[in-house]
Design a protein around this motif. Structure first.
Motif, PDB file in Angstrom:
ATOM      1  N   GLU A  59       1.117  -0.759   0.248  1.00 55.72           N
ATOM      2  CA  GLU A  59      -0.206  -0.214   0.015  1.00 55.72           C
ATOM      3  C   GLU A  59       0.984   1.361   0.269  1.00 55.72           C
ATOM      4  OE1 GLU A  59      -3.137   0.025  -0.728  1.00 55.72           O
ATOM      5  OE2 GLU A  59      -3.701  -1.986  -0.495  1.00 55.72           O
ATOM      6  N   MET A  60       2.176   0.992   0.688  1.00 54.51           N
ATOM      7  CA  MET A  60       3.069   2.500   1.030  1.00 54.51           C
ATOM      8  C   MET A  60       3.938   2.587  -0.398  1.00 54.51           C
ATOM      9  SD  MET A  60       4.103   1.863   4.726  1.00 54.51           S
ATOM     10  CE  MET A  60       5.446   3.049   4.431  1.00 54.51           C
ATOM     11  N   ILE A  61       3.773   1.324  -1.808  1.00 48.97           N
ATOM     12  CA  ILE A  61       4.396   1.613  -2.590  1.00 48.97           C
ATOM     13  C   ILE A  61       3.574   2.417  -3.842  1.00 48.97           C
ATOM     14  CG2 ILE A  61       5.411   0.508  -4.585  1.00 48.97           C
ATOM     15  CD1 ILE A  61       7.388  -1.610  -2.620  1.00 48.97           C
ATOM     16  N   HIS A  62       2.028   1.628  -3.127  1.00 42.24           N
ATOM     17  CA  HIS A  62       1.397   2.300  -4.580  1.00 42.24           C
ATOM     18  C   HIS A  62       0.475   3.705  -4.261  1.00 42.24           C
ATOM     19  CE1 HIS A  62      -3.036   2.049  -6.770  1.00 42.24           C
ATOM     20  NE2 HIS A  62      -3.111   2.146  -5.588  1.00 42.24           N
ATOM     21  N   LEU A 100       7.688   7.623   1.294  1.00 43.04           N
ATOM     22  CA  LEU A 100       6.696   6.261   2.171  1.00 43.04           C
ATOM     23  C   LEU A 100       7.560   5.143   0.771  1.00 43.04           C
ATOM     24  CD1 LEU A 100       3.353   7.035   1.173  1.00 43.04           C
ATOM     25  CD2 LEU A 100       3.882   6.797   2.802  1.00 43.04           C
ATOM     26  N   TYR A 101       7.781   5.550  -0.284  1.00 41.23           N
ATOM     27  CA  TYR A 101       8.804   4.379  -1.069  1.00 41.23           C
ATOM     28  C   TYR A 101       9.745   4.014  -0.609  1.00 41.23           C
ATOM     29  CZ  TYR A 101      10.670   3.083  -5.781  1.00 41.23           C
ATOM     30  OH  TYR A 101      12.042   2.951  -6.359  1.00 41.23           O
ATOM     31  N   SER A 102      11.029   4.710   0.209  1.00 39.40           N
ATOM     32  CA  SER A 102      12.245   4.302   0.507  1.00 39.40           C
ATOM     33  C   SER A 102      11.477   3.739   2.052  1.00 39.40           C
ATOM     34  CB  SER A 102      12.839   5.759   0.898  1.00 39.40           C
ATOM     35  OG  SER A 102      11.982   5.938   1.895  1.00 39.40           O
ATOM     36  N   ARG A 103      10.771   3.577   2.990  1.00 37.58           N
ATOM     37  CA  ARG A 103      10.113   2.932   4.267  1.00 37.58           C
ATOM     38  C   ARG A 103       9.605   1.655   3.676  1.00 37.58           C
ATOM     39  NH1 ARG A 103      12.020   1.721   7.623  1.00 37.58           N
ATOM     40  NH2 ARG A 103       9.716   1.726   9.150  1.00 37.58           N
ATOM     41  N   ALA A 104       9.045   2.133   2.373  1.00 37.34           N
ATOM     42  CA  ALA A 104       8.612   0.530   2.085  1.00 37.34           C
ATOM     43  C   ALA A 104       9.509  -0.358   1.824  1.00 37.34           C
ATOM     44  CB  ALA A 104       7.551   0.669   0.576  1.00 37.34           C
ATOM     45  N   ASN A 121      11.005  -6.100  -8.491  1.00 35.61           N
ATOM     46  CA  ASN A 121      10.858  -6.185  -9.949  1.00 35.61           C
ATOM     47  C   ASN A 121       9.640  -5.286 -10.015  1.00 35.61           C
ATOM     48  OD1 ASN A 121      12.059  -6.964 -11.785  1.00 35.61           O
ATOM     49  ND2 ASN A 121      10.002  -8.577 -12.107  1.00 35.61           N
ATOM     50  N   ALA A 122       8.377  -5.872  -9.273  1.00 34.15           N
ATOM     51  CA  ALA A 122       7.252  -5.075  -9.775  1.00 34.15           C
ATOM     52  C   ALA A 122       7.040  -3.750  -9.756  1.00 34.15           C
ATOM     53  CB  ALA A 122       6.471  -5.371  -9.179  1.00 34.15           C
ATOM     54  N   VAL A 123       8.204  -3.128  -9.016  1.00 38.11           N
ATOM     55  CA  VAL A 123       7.709  -1.868  -8.790  1.00 38.11           C
ATOM     56  C   VAL A 123       9.171  -1.364 -10.059  1.00 38.11           C
ATOM     57  CG1 VAL A 123       9.042   0.316  -7.568  1.00 38.11           C
ATOM     58  CG2 VAL A 123       7.971  -2.120  -6.602  1.00 38.11           C
ATOM     59  N   THR A 124      10.091  -1.492 -10.860  1.00 37.61           N
ATOM     60  CA  THR A 124      10.542  -1.711 -11.760  1.00 37.61           C
ATOM     61  C   THR A 124       9.345  -1.067 -13.070  1.00 37.61           C
ATOM     62  OG1 THR A 124      12.592  -2.040 -10.458  1.00 37.61           O
ATOM     63  CG2 THR A 124      12.727  -1.279 -13.617  1.00 37.61           C
TER      64      THR A 124
END
Ligand code: FPP
Ligand code: MG
Length: 299
Positions: A59-62, A100-104, A121-124
């Motif tokens: 959720e944080m990445i999203h 958020l992204y780096s904490r995740a 990998n999905a985030v790339t």
């Protein structure tokens, strides 16, 4: 839903670690969405400390990707509420996204290696998907393959990774769940693209029929362009503020050519591929339920 509250609390805890008041303040400004990814993870992996962590990470990445996306798209609203870039400014939205992204990712690095690989990998892929999405708005895209590849990367990849990671966590068949997640994600995006045309702005929480104005040739428009006789008229309306009459004309043509109807059928077919992938699993009924609820978000 009790367990979604647990996910929200976990996110707050993860952000609290930063010891940074403004981050906590900004977190409260984010409108929580449907939490589809969390629901999916919890249905597959059940509720445990690890699955709640996984949900919070995803959720944080999203959320981070949407904070960046609203800057990229110059959007002022998110889920019917003012977006962070509108409430503050672009800089704040980007920086909070980075936090958020780096904490995740810090939390993800502490999880099972295979899960960490799958999610990162999905985030790339989703970052590449976002770039493809933006690039596809330069000219009228007429390729279904390009559209499908873009929505796979931009939207389906993180849903696929969520289902796969949840299967890894609960020692289920990761390939079957990944296939389910991928097709659930594709159908989800197609339904979103259809709703942009069929729903009013109040229900959408953003202006209706905005995709085409923004240069996005989504599946109903792709089919419409293939079938319509007056292609010049349709092309002339591309990336243009539409008058009421022009919007109506597009909708009419979508009905006449069955572009809308067939887009719905296609989304349902993709949904069935997802259902087929997990039909022999013991949680198949809930997975079918999720898919149906998602598809039948009222056309
Ligand atoms: C929404 O699309 C956007 C995405 C699903 C992905 C955005 C991805 C990035 C910005 C990459 C950066 C990633 C991180 C983790 C920092 P949309 O504009 O079609 O949907 P919308 O109508 O909800 O805005
Ligand atoms: Mg956007």
């Amino acid at each position: 839903m009790e367990e979604l509250e647990k996910v929200k609390n976990q996110i707050r805890e993860f952000v609290s670690v930063c010891n940074h008041q403004k981050s906590l303040e900004l977190l409260e400004k984010l409108a929580t969405g449907k939490m589809l990814r969390s629901k999916l993870i919890l249905k597959i992996a059940g509720v445990s400390l690890e699955s709640i962590k996984l949900c919070a990470i995803v959720e944080m990445i999203h959320a981070a990707s949407l904070l960046h996306d609203d800057v990229i798209d110059e959007a002022n609203t998110r889920r019917g509420q003012p977006s962070v870039n509108a409430l503050y400014d672009n800089k704040t939205s980007i920086m909070f996204g980075d936090i958020l992204y780096s904490r995740a990712f810090t939390e993800l690095s502490q999880m099972d290696k295979n899960i960490a690989y799958t999610i990162s990998n999905a985030v790339t892929l989703l970052s590449i998907g976002e770039m493809m999405d933006v690039d596809l708005t330069n000219t009228f895209n007429k390729s279904y393959d390009k559209y499908l590849d873009m929505i796979y990367k931009k939207t389906a990849s993180l849903i696929e990774a969520s289902a796969k990671a949840a299967a890894i966590l609960s020692k289920k068949d990761e390939n079957k769940y990944a296939l389910y997640g991928k097709n659930l994600g594709l159908a989800f995006q197609m339904v979103d693209d259809i709703l942009d045309i069929t729903q009013d702005s109040k229900t959408l929480g953003k202006p209706a029929m905005l995709d085409f104005v923004e240069g996005k040739v989504t599946i109903p428009y792709l089919l419409l362009h293939e079938r319509i006789e007056n292609k010049t008229k349709l092309e002339a309306l591309y990336k243009k503020e539409l008058t009421n009459d022009e919007s109506l004309w597009i909708k009419e043509q979508m009905t006449i050519t069955k572009a809308l109807e067939d887009s719905i059928t296609l989304a349902k077919q993709i949904g069935n591929i997802a259902i087929d992938a997990v039909k022999d699993e013991n949680d198949s009924e809930t997975l079918i339920f999720i898919m149906k609820a998602m598809i039948e978000r009222e056309f």
